[in-house]
Design an enzyme around this catalytic site. Sequence first.
Site, PDB file in Angstrom:
ATOM      1  N   LYS A   1       0.844  -1.207   0.000  1.00 45.60           N
ATOM      2  CA  LYS A   1       0.000   0.000   0.000  1.00 45.60           C
ATOM      3  C   LYS A   1       0.873   1.249   0.000  1.00 45.60           C
ATOM      4  CE  LYS A   1      -3.902  -2.206   2.282  1.00 45.60           C
ATOM      5  NZ  LYS A   1      -4.501  -2.591   3.564  1.00 45.60           N
TER       6      LYS A   1
ATOM      7  N   GLN B   1      -4.779  -1.226   9.606  1.00 44.10           N
ATOM      8  CA  GLN B   1      -4.773  -2.570   9.030  1.00 44.10           C
ATOM      9  C   GLN B   1      -5.437  -3.566   9.985  1.00 44.10           C
ATOM     10  OE1 GLN B   1      -3.748  -3.315   5.913  1.00 44.10           O
ATOM     11  NE2 GLN B   1      -4.290  -5.468   6.198  1.00 44.10           N
TER      12      GLN B   1
ATOM     13  N   ASP C   1     -11.163   3.216   4.121  1.00 43.25           N
ATOM     14  CA  ASP C   1     -11.612   1.822   4.078  1.00 43.25           C
ATOM     15  C   ASP C   1     -13.135   1.730   3.925  1.00 43.25           C
ATOM     16  OD1 ASP C   1      -9.717  -0.264   4.189  1.00 43.25           O
ATOM     17  OD2 ASP C   1      -9.240   0.185   6.286  1.00 43.25           O
TER      18      ASP C   1
HETATM   19  N1  GUN Z   1      -7.430  -6.529   6.195  1.00 40.38           N
HETATM   20  C1  GUN Z   1      -7.836  -7.259   5.125  1.00 40.38           C
HETATM   21  N2  GUN Z   1      -8.436  -6.463   4.217  1.00 40.38           N
HETATM   22  C2  GUN Z   1      -8.400  -5.217   4.711  1.00 40.38           C
HETATM   23  C3  GUN Z   1      -8.843  -3.959   4.227  1.00 40.38           C
HETATM   24  O1  GUN Z   1      -9.413  -3.818   3.145  1.00 40.38           O
HETATM   25  N3  GUN Z   1      -8.597  -2.896   5.034  1.00 40.38           N
HETATM   26  C4  GUN Z   1      -7.987  -3.011   6.236  1.00 40.38           C
HETATM   27  N4  GUN Z   1      -7.822  -1.921   6.964  1.00 40.38           N
HETATM   28  N5  GUN Z   1      -7.567  -4.160   6.723  1.00 40.38           N
HETATM   29  C5  GUN Z   1      -7.752  -5.248   5.955  1.00 40.38           C
END
Ligand code: GUN
Length: 287
Positions: free
Chosen positions: A54, A98, A121
């Site tokens: 990311k 995350q 998100d």
């Molecule tokens: N863990 C797995 N997928 C995601 C996501 O799309 N966003 C976040 N913050 N954590 C994740």
Amino acid sequence: MSAHIIDGKAFAAKLREQVAAEVDLLKEETGRVPGLAVVLVGEDPASQVYVRNKGKATVEAGMESLEFRLPAETSETELIAKVEELNNDQNVHGILVQLPLPKHISEEAVIAAIHPDKDVDGFHVMNSGKLMTGQASLVPCTPQGCLLLLKDVLGGDLSGKHAVVLGRSNIVGKPMAMLLLAEHCTVTIAHSRTRDIAALVRQADILVAAVGRSELVKQSWVKPGAVVIDVGINRVVEGEKARLVGDVAFEEVAQVASAITPVPGGVGPMTIACLLRNTLTAFRASL
Ligand code: GUN
């Protein structure tokens, strides 16, 4: 028949280029760039890979990437204090914590602490509520990416199609169902307690599989001509080697579907592209 293999990697690359071009334009106009803060608590190996990817994509799009790696022992109060600091930082337009978080921290409480305007998100109840009621919102990245691929492959019109969503998570299944409903699909959400799931899935014109079970969906489950989107990323170990497989038995289902996403290279790259898209949206709204 053999399915069209949907190239999510190429689609995501194009999307990222579009976002980067827009970032450039806005930078010229405003002298500012979008900032995305990613917070990782603990040392989960998969999460570390996601966070690294990311950060790299954020910089490649011309945005500012801020990464915060906190120890696994971080308390809920400390994490929420970090989120609040980022809420108040004018250079941060998007905040992503995350998931999963260590067991002693309430994900619900942390998500609630993120300012809805910075919730790239799309997990805050303000954004999920807006999605449910048809108001403009920040939309969760993975289902947003799935919808972009579906609209591309179906020429933009999903109206009247029966979409079956396998899985009911807040991250994928539920927002996916809302997005498909907004596109005028007839939507069924199936999950681990669904009875005769194969017969139900066989009715789908569109199937989105997001249950995290390796190659669960077999050829006999899929209606000939269906479009199949596989969100699963499952690591299977065979002897010395590990490989990634989806929730769909790709080889056999590709014999009957009209289009299908591969794993890897399907939905995965779209998630990050949509995160950048959301960060751009949040930045634009802040100007
Ligand atoms: N863990 C797995 N997928 C995601 C996501 O799309 N966003 C976040 N913050 N954590 C994740």
